[in-house]
Design a protein around this motif. Structure first.
Motif, PDB file in Angstrom:
ATOM      1  N   ALA A  37       0.843  -1.008  -0.062  1.00  0.00           N
ATOM      2  CA  ALA A  37      -0.121  -0.134  -0.054  1.00  0.00           C
ATOM      3  C   ALA A  37       0.747   1.216   0.033  1.00  0.00           C
ATOM      4  O   ALA A  37       0.622   2.211  -0.617  1.00  0.00           O
ATOM      5  CB  ALA A  37      -0.837   0.102   1.412  1.00  0.00           C
ATOM      6  N   LEU A  38       1.929   1.326   0.714  1.00  0.00           N
ATOM      7  CA  LEU A  38       2.825   2.306   0.752  1.00  0.00           C
ATOM      8  C   LEU A  38       3.523   2.546  -0.474  1.00  0.00           C
ATOM      9  O   LEU A  38       3.422   3.655  -0.744  1.00  0.00           O
ATOM     10  CB  LEU A  38       3.940   2.262   2.314  1.00  0.00           C
ATOM     11  CG  LEU A  38       4.860   3.395   2.400  1.00  0.00           C
ATOM     12  CD1 LEU A  38       3.633   4.617   2.902  1.00  0.00           C
ATOM     13  CD2 LEU A  38       5.640   3.024   3.502  1.00  0.00           C
ATOM     14  N   ARG A  39       4.021   1.633  -1.007  1.00  0.00           N
ATOM     15  CA  ARG A  39       4.707   1.607  -2.455  1.00  0.00           C
ATOM     16  C   ARG A  39       3.596   2.331  -3.567  1.00  0.00           C
ATOM     17  O   ARG A  39       3.932   3.082  -4.336  1.00  0.00           O
ATOM     18  CB  ARG A  39       5.084   0.273  -2.875  1.00  0.00           C
ATOM     19  CG  ARG A  39       6.418  -0.227  -2.293  1.00  0.00           C
ATOM     20  CD  ARG A  39       7.319  -1.132  -3.052  1.00  0.00           C
ATOM     21  NE  ARG A  39       6.332  -2.161  -3.022  1.00  0.00           N
ATOM     22  CZ  ARG A  39       6.488  -3.395  -2.088  1.00  0.00           C
ATOM     23  NH1 ARG A  39       7.304  -3.236  -1.340  1.00  0.00           N
ATOM     24  NH2 ARG A  39       5.687  -4.474  -2.323  1.00  0.00           N
ATOM     25  N   PHE A  40       2.346   1.932  -3.267  1.00  0.00           N
ATOM     26  CA  PHE A  40       1.482   2.313  -4.242  1.00  0.00           C
ATOM     27  C   PHE A  40       1.087   3.896  -4.392  1.00  0.00           C
ATOM     28  O   PHE A  40       1.005   4.620  -5.079  1.00  0.00           O
ATOM     29  CB  PHE A  40      -0.181   1.700  -3.935  1.00  0.00           C
ATOM     30  CG  PHE A  40      -1.240   2.128  -4.596  1.00  0.00           C
ATOM     31  CD1 PHE A  40      -1.464   2.012  -5.778  1.00  0.00           C
ATOM     32  CD2 PHE A  40      -2.134   3.158  -4.082  1.00  0.00           C
ATOM     33  CE1 PHE A  40      -2.731   2.437  -6.669  1.00  0.00           C
ATOM     34  CE2 PHE A  40      -2.980   3.832  -4.688  1.00  0.00           C
ATOM     35  CZ  PHE A  40      -3.229   3.512  -5.894  1.00  0.00           C
ATOM     36  N   TYR A  41       1.163   4.433  -3.056  1.00  0.00           N
ATOM     37  CA  TYR A  41       1.172   5.727  -2.749  1.00  0.00           C
ATOM     38  C   TYR A  41       2.098   6.432  -3.326  1.00  0.00           C
ATOM     39  O   TYR A  41       2.233   7.694  -3.689  1.00  0.00           O
ATOM     40  CB  TYR A  41       0.568   6.050  -1.558  1.00  0.00           C
ATOM     41  CG  TYR A  41      -0.757   5.616  -1.234  1.00  0.00           C
ATOM     42  CD1 TYR A  41      -1.867   6.448  -1.870  1.00  0.00           C
ATOM     43  CD2 TYR A  41      -1.560   4.935  -0.374  1.00  0.00           C
ATOM     44  CE1 TYR A  41      -3.344   6.262  -1.690  1.00  0.00           C
ATOM     45  CE2 TYR A  41      -2.673   4.482  -0.142  1.00  0.00           C
ATOM     46  CZ  TYR A  41      -3.766   5.167  -0.881  1.00  0.00           C
ATOM     47  OH  TYR A  41      -5.078   4.893  -0.907  1.00  0.00           O
ATOM     48  N   GLN A  42       3.279   5.846  -2.990  1.00  0.00           N
ATOM     49  CA  GLN A  42       4.678   6.435  -3.484  1.00  0.00           C
ATOM     50  C   GLN A  42       4.838   6.502  -5.035  1.00  0.00           C
ATOM     51  O   GLN A  42       5.096   7.522  -5.529  1.00  0.00           O
ATOM     52  CB  GLN A  42       6.073   5.829  -3.002  1.00  0.00           C
ATOM     53  CG  GLN A  42       5.809   5.930  -1.357  1.00  0.00           C
ATOM     54  CD  GLN A  42       6.861   4.867  -0.818  1.00  0.00           C
ATOM     55  OE1 GLN A  42       7.136   3.960  -1.515  1.00  0.00           O
ATOM     56  NE2 GLN A  42       7.136   4.998   0.315  1.00  0.00           N
ATOM     57  N   HIS A  43       4.170   5.685  -5.538  1.00  0.00           N
ATOM     58  CA  HIS A  43       3.825   5.737  -7.150  1.00  0.00           C
ATOM     59  C   HIS A  43       3.060   6.659  -7.444  1.00  0.00           C
ATOM     60  O   HIS A  43       3.250   7.516  -8.484  1.00  0.00           O
ATOM     61  CB  HIS A  43       3.496   4.500  -7.554  1.00  0.00           C
ATOM     62  CG  HIS A  43       3.258   4.279  -8.928  1.00  0.00           C
ATOM     63  ND1 HIS A  43       4.116   4.561 -10.233  1.00  0.00           N
ATOM     64  CD2 HIS A  43       2.298   4.167  -9.899  1.00  0.00           C
ATOM     65  CE1 HIS A  43       4.070   4.420 -11.092  1.00  0.00           C
ATOM     66  NE2 HIS A  43       2.455   4.209 -11.072  1.00  0.00           N
ATOM     67  N   GLN A  44       1.839   6.930  -6.766  1.00  0.00           N
ATOM     68  CA  GLN A  44       0.840   7.910  -7.187  1.00  0.00           C
ATOM     69  C   GLN A  44       1.601   9.581  -6.995  1.00  0.00           C
ATOM     70  O   GLN A  44       1.122  10.353  -7.703  1.00  0.00           O
ATOM     71  CB  GLN A  44      -0.162   7.908  -6.179  1.00  0.00           C
ATOM     72  CG  GLN A  44      -1.086   6.676  -6.378  1.00  0.00           C
ATOM     73  CD  GLN A  44      -1.462   6.397  -7.866  1.00  0.00           C
ATOM     74  OE1 GLN A  44      -2.061   7.235  -8.392  1.00  0.00           O
ATOM     75  NE2 GLN A  44      -1.502   5.248  -8.497  1.00  0.00           N
ATOM     76  N   ILE A  45       2.310   9.428  -5.893  1.00  0.00           N
ATOM     77  CA  ILE A  45       3.045  10.846  -5.830  1.00  0.00           C
ATOM     78  C   ILE A  45       3.917  11.158  -6.940  1.00  0.00           C
ATOM     79  O   ILE A  45       4.123  12.243  -7.508  1.00  0.00           O
ATOM     80  CB  ILE A  45       4.266  10.951  -4.671  1.00  0.00           C
ATOM     81  CG1 ILE A  45       2.965  10.815  -3.421  1.00  0.00           C
ATOM     82  CG2 ILE A  45       4.771  12.139  -4.590  1.00  0.00           C
ATOM     83  CD1 ILE A  45       3.717  10.755  -1.975  1.00  0.00           C
ATOM     84  N   ASP A  46       4.572  10.228  -7.740  1.00  0.00           N
ATOM     85  CA  ASP A  46       5.531  10.259  -8.710  1.00  0.00           C
ATOM     86  C   ASP A  46       4.797  10.723  -9.978  1.00  0.00           C
ATOM     87  O   ASP A  46       5.341  11.525 -10.713  1.00  0.00           O
ATOM     88  CB  ASP A  46       6.267   8.720  -9.051  1.00  0.00           C
ATOM     89  CG  ASP A  46       7.406   8.775  -8.084  1.00  0.00           C
ATOM     90  OD1 ASP A  46       7.863   9.760  -7.467  1.00  0.00           O
ATOM     91  OD2 ASP A  46       7.787   7.419  -7.862  1.00  0.00           O
ATOM     92  N   LEU A  47       3.520   9.947 -10.140  1.00  0.00           N
ATOM     93  CA  LEU A  47       2.600  10.557 -11.356  1.00  0.00           C
ATOM     94  C   LEU A  47       1.975  11.900 -11.114  1.00  0.00           C
ATOM     95  O   LEU A  47       2.098  12.742 -12.234  1.00  0.00           O
ATOM     96  CB  LEU A  47       1.514   9.527 -11.161  1.00  0.00           C
ATOM     97  CG  LEU A  47       1.598   8.004 -11.571  1.00  0.00           C
ATOM     98  CD1 LEU A  47       0.220   7.246 -11.543  1.00  0.00           C
ATOM     99  CD2 LEU A  47       2.447   7.786 -12.791  1.00  0.00           C
TER     100      LEU A  47
END
Length: 322
Positions: free
Chosen positions: A203-213
């Protein structure tokens, strides 16, 4: 009929007259307290050294010792970041005498609101408030005590008041120093923050990826606002969560954003594997980077359950920012 008209006239104008008189008595054109700011380099170093020494202690009961000059610098530095205000605190044995000058908006009855009062140390680890004066208006101790005793019972003040009362173990005021002993609540009693950060890495990696987007679409010619990160991520969290998972989902958002905003600065408090985002921009809150960092650091520590640490870290980050 005339009596009725006079009564209506009195009822209408009496409050206006009373408020005007009180305004004239409470305000003035000159401040009672004048301070020279910003702090010089030596004063800043002294404040940093005090909090660095306290933070280095591994004991549960922390002891903070401040001179009269240290405490005045500390209060004025914090308050002047948000208000046009000056404070002066004088130490006596088991008593603090406090003077405050608040600059009022233009077109007020006066330019300044001058307030003075005293805090007398009591056996219950708290202070008794007395000798309140606002401008030329003296407030009876019974009247001020009546309202102050009810402040802690008011919803938004109850929790911080209870927290402070629980944390403070001992206060000593002498003409030279104020010594405060307080309980530093260990995060081990509330569940390890590290375990919270690692219990759902996906879940944490998912939101970090969303931040990158989000960052990829940001125009570098403009400041990156904290709201540009929080609003879309909380919207995604709302869509992904259910009634049972909503709290945890919001925690992952706070963790991910705080790690981006504070980068490695929060590593020493909540250890986790350092992540490198594709792009890294300074994040602003009300056009200030330090406020964004402080806000997200406090939000993260509060989210993992250690509200006491959140308050202390918030104060430390403000001093570090100077």
């Amino acid at each position: 009929m005339r009596v009725l008209l006079r009564l209506l006239f009195f009822c209408f104008y009496a409050p206006i007259i009373i408020c005007s008189v009180l305004g004239l008595l409470m305000t003035t054109d000159k401040p009672m307290v004048v301070i020279n700011y910003p702090l010089d380099v030596i004063e800043i170093r002294q404040l940093k050294a005090i909090f660095r020494q306290v933070n280095a202690s591994k004991q549960a009961i922390k002891t903070l010792r401040l001179s009269q000059k240290n405490l005045n610098n500390l209060f004025n530095y914090f308050l002047n970041r948000y208000f046009e205000i000056a404070t002066h605190i004088v130490f006596a044995r088991n008593e603090l005498a406090i003077q405050i000058s608040l600059q009022l908006p233009k077109k007020s009855l006066g330019n300044y609101l001058n307030i003075s009062f005293k805090l007398n140390y009591q056996d219950n680890r708290l202070f008794k408030f007395h000798s309140l004066q606002i401008g030329q208006l003296l407030i009876a101790d019974e009247f001020s005590q009546f309202f102050l005793q009810r402040v802690p019972n008011y919803g938004s003040f109850n929790e911080p008041y209870t927290l402070v009362k629980k944390a403070v173990k001992r206060i000593k005021v002498t003409p030279d120093y104020l010594t405060l002993a307080y309980y530093f609540e260990s995060s081990a009693n509330e569940g390890s923050p590290t375990s919270l950060l690692t219990e759902n890495k996906r879940a944490l990696r998912f939101y970090q990826h969303q931040i990158d987007l989000i960052i990829e679409k940001h125009d570098p010619a403009w400041r990156l606002s904290l709201a540009q990160l929080l609003q879309p991520l909380f919207k995604i969290a709302y869509q992904r969560s259910s009634l049972d998972t909503a709290i945890d989902e919001n925690k992952w958002v706070i963790m991910a954003v705080s790690r981006y905003v504070n980068q490695s600065e929060i590593q020493r408090y909540l250890p986790f594997n350092k992540l490198n985002h594709k792009l890294q921009y300074a994040t602003f809150l009300y056009k200030r980077m330090d406020m964004a960092k402080h806000f997200m650091a406090s939000a993260l520590l509060t989210a993992v359950g250690n509200s006491t640490l959140a308050v202390l870290l918030g104060e430390k980050k403000r001093i570090k920012g100077c």
